[in-house]
Design a protein around this motif. Structure first.
Motif, short mmCIF file in Angstrom:
data_model
loop_
_atom_site.label_atom_id
_atom_site.label_comp_id
_atom_site.label_asym_id
_atom_site.label_seq_id
_atom_site.Cartn_x
_atom_site.Cartn_y
_atom_site.Cartn_z
N HIS A 1 0.83 -1.20 0.00
CA HIS A 1 0.00 0.00 0.00
C HIS A 1 0.87 1.26 0.00
CE1 HIS A 1 -1.86 3.24 2.35
NE2 HIS A 1 -1.21 2.86 3.43
N CYS A 2 0.36 2.30 -0.66
CA CYS A 2 1.05 3.60 -0.73
C CYS A 2 2.50 3.41 -1.16
CB CYS A 2 0.97 4.31 0.62
SG CYS A 2 1.37 6.07 0.54
N PHE A 3 2.69 2.64 -2.22
CA PHE A 3 4.06 2.35 -2.64
C PHE A 3 4.77 3.64 -3.07
CE2 PHE A 3 7.46 1.30 -5.52
CZ PHE A 3 8.11 0.32 -4.80
N VAL B 1 0.39 10.33 -3.89
CA VAL B 1 1.81 10.66 -4.05
C VAL B 1 2.20 10.70 -5.53
CG1 VAL B 1 4.18 9.91 -3.55
CG2 VAL B 1 2.43 9.77 -1.78
N SER B 2 1.54 9.90 -6.35
CA SER B 2 1.85 9.86 -7.78
C SER B 2 1.59 11.20 -8.46
CB SER B 2 1.05 8.77 -8.48
OG SER B 2 -0.34 9.06 -8.44
N THR C 1 -6.74 5.71 -2.26
CA THR C 1 -6.65 7.10 -1.80
C THR C 1 -5.95 7.21 -0.44
OG1 THR C 1 -8.83 6.99 -0.74
CG2 THR C 1 -8.72 7.87 -3.00
N ASP C 2 -6.05 6.17 0.39
CA ASP C 2 -5.60 6.24 1.79
C ASP C 2 -6.35 7.34 2.53
OD1 ASP C 2 -4.20 5.34 4.00
OD2 ASP C 2 -2.43 6.57 3.62
N SER C 3 -7.57 7.59 2.12
CA SER C 3 -8.40 8.60 2.79
C SER C 3 -8.43 8.33 4.30
CB SER C 3 -9.83 8.53 2.27
OG SER C 3 -9.87 8.73 0.88
N PRO C 4 -8.34 9.40 5.10
CA PRO C 4 -8.41 10.83 4.76
C PRO C 4 -7.05 11.47 4.49
CG PRO C 4 -8.46 10.56 7.12
CD PRO C 4 -8.38 9.17 6.55
N TYR C 5 -6.02 10.66 4.24
CA TYR C 5 -4.66 11.18 4.10
C TYR C 5 -4.25 11.30 2.64
CZ TYR C 5 -5.09 9.17 8.75
OH TYR C 5 -5.55 8.84 9.99
N LEU C 6 -3.18 12.06 2.39
CA LEU C 6 -2.47 12.11 1.10
C LEU C 6 -3.37 12.45 -0.09
CD1 LEU C 6 -0.12 9.01 1.57
CD2 LEU C 6 0.53 11.43 1.65
N ALA C 7 -4.13 13.50 0.05
CA ALA C 7 -4.99 13.93 -1.06
C ALA C 7 -4.15 14.28 -2.28
CB ALA C 7 -5.82 15.15 -0.65
#
Length: 253
Positions: A154-156, A178-179, A202-208
């Motif tokens: 996740h979130c690579f 992040v992309s 998305t990893d909501s609510p983070y990393l918009a």
């Protein structure tokens, strides 16, 4: 054109005031399914309530590495009892995090091994969180790999070499906001790795993602990630949606 958000904490307190509206926006943005990796014991109740109310939101069961403390064995024992009550779409969010605190590194590592055991026992994917800890996470996955272990890094945000190593262990790469960042560093990875190894998140609510960076993230923002991947790989948005949706459905089937 349908999207799948393979990683969103829509049970998070950040959504307490407008959760129903947020989920409605997700559907309007063509997000057909959301997968909810659990965090700790406290998050289970809200997560299961959301799944019951919205069957297109799927619960996963696991212990986030940042919530691994001295009592982790008791916590994992209580979580494992849930697998006897019902099925889950996956294990997680599990993994290693050396960024915030290294106090419980051995406990994090053992918790990851235990959760890998769940994934193999119940034949479901495991969702991996790794921050400043890719090599140790990878070594545990390689150690635990029996030919059936599968899941998502996740979130690579690693290198092309790390991406290939993950893929070689039968894991997908979770690509999120992040992309879209100017210095996110994922262009070489997305250029080198075949789309069949990628899922959206998305990893909501983070990393918009850009252009929502700095705001609370939510599944409705997933098309911004898909659009960025289409730009990097010089393919259509439809191709990104079709491939990543098929990848997620195949993994969680």
């Amino acid at each position: 054109m349908k999207y799948i958000d393979s990683h969103a904490h829509v049970f998070s307190p950040e959504f307490a005031q407008d959760r129903e509206e947020m989920l409605q926006r997700a559907q309007e943005a063509q997000v057909a399914e959301v997968y909810m990796p659990n965090i700790d014991l406290a998050s289970i109740g809200t997560m299961l309530q959301i799944e019951e109310r919205h069957p297109w939101c799927h619960a996963l069961m696991g212990l986030h590495p940042c919530h691994v403390f001295q009592d982790y064995r008791e916590v994992l024992h209580e979580m494992e009892q849930w697998f006897e009550k019902r099925t889950f779409k996956g294990v997680g969010e599990a993994g290693l995090d050396y960024y915030w605190d290294k106090t419980f590194v051995p406990e994090q590592q053992e918790a990851l091994r235990i959760q890998c055991g769940w994934a193999k026992k119940y034949q479901i994917p495991i969702i991996l969180h790794t921050r400043d800890a890719f090599q140790d996470t990878f070594e545990i996955i390689r150690e635990q790999q029996d030919g059936t272990l599968r899941g998502i890094f996740h979130c690579f945000s690693g290198t092309v070499e790390e991406a290939q190593a993950a893929v070689d262990q039968n894991f997908l790469l979770g690509i999120g906001g992040v992309s879209t960042f100017k210095n996110g560093g994922l262009e070489p990875v997305l250029q080198a790795i075949d789309l069949k190894h990628v899922v959206l998140e998305t990893d909501s609510p983070y990393l918009a993602p850009v252009p929502k960076r700095g705001k609370r993230n939510e599944p409705a923002f997933l098309p911004y990630v898909a659009n960025r991947i289409s730009e990097i790989k010089s393919i259509t948005l439809d191709e990104v949606a079709a491939a990543t949706t098929a990848n997620a459905r195949n993994l969680f089937a």
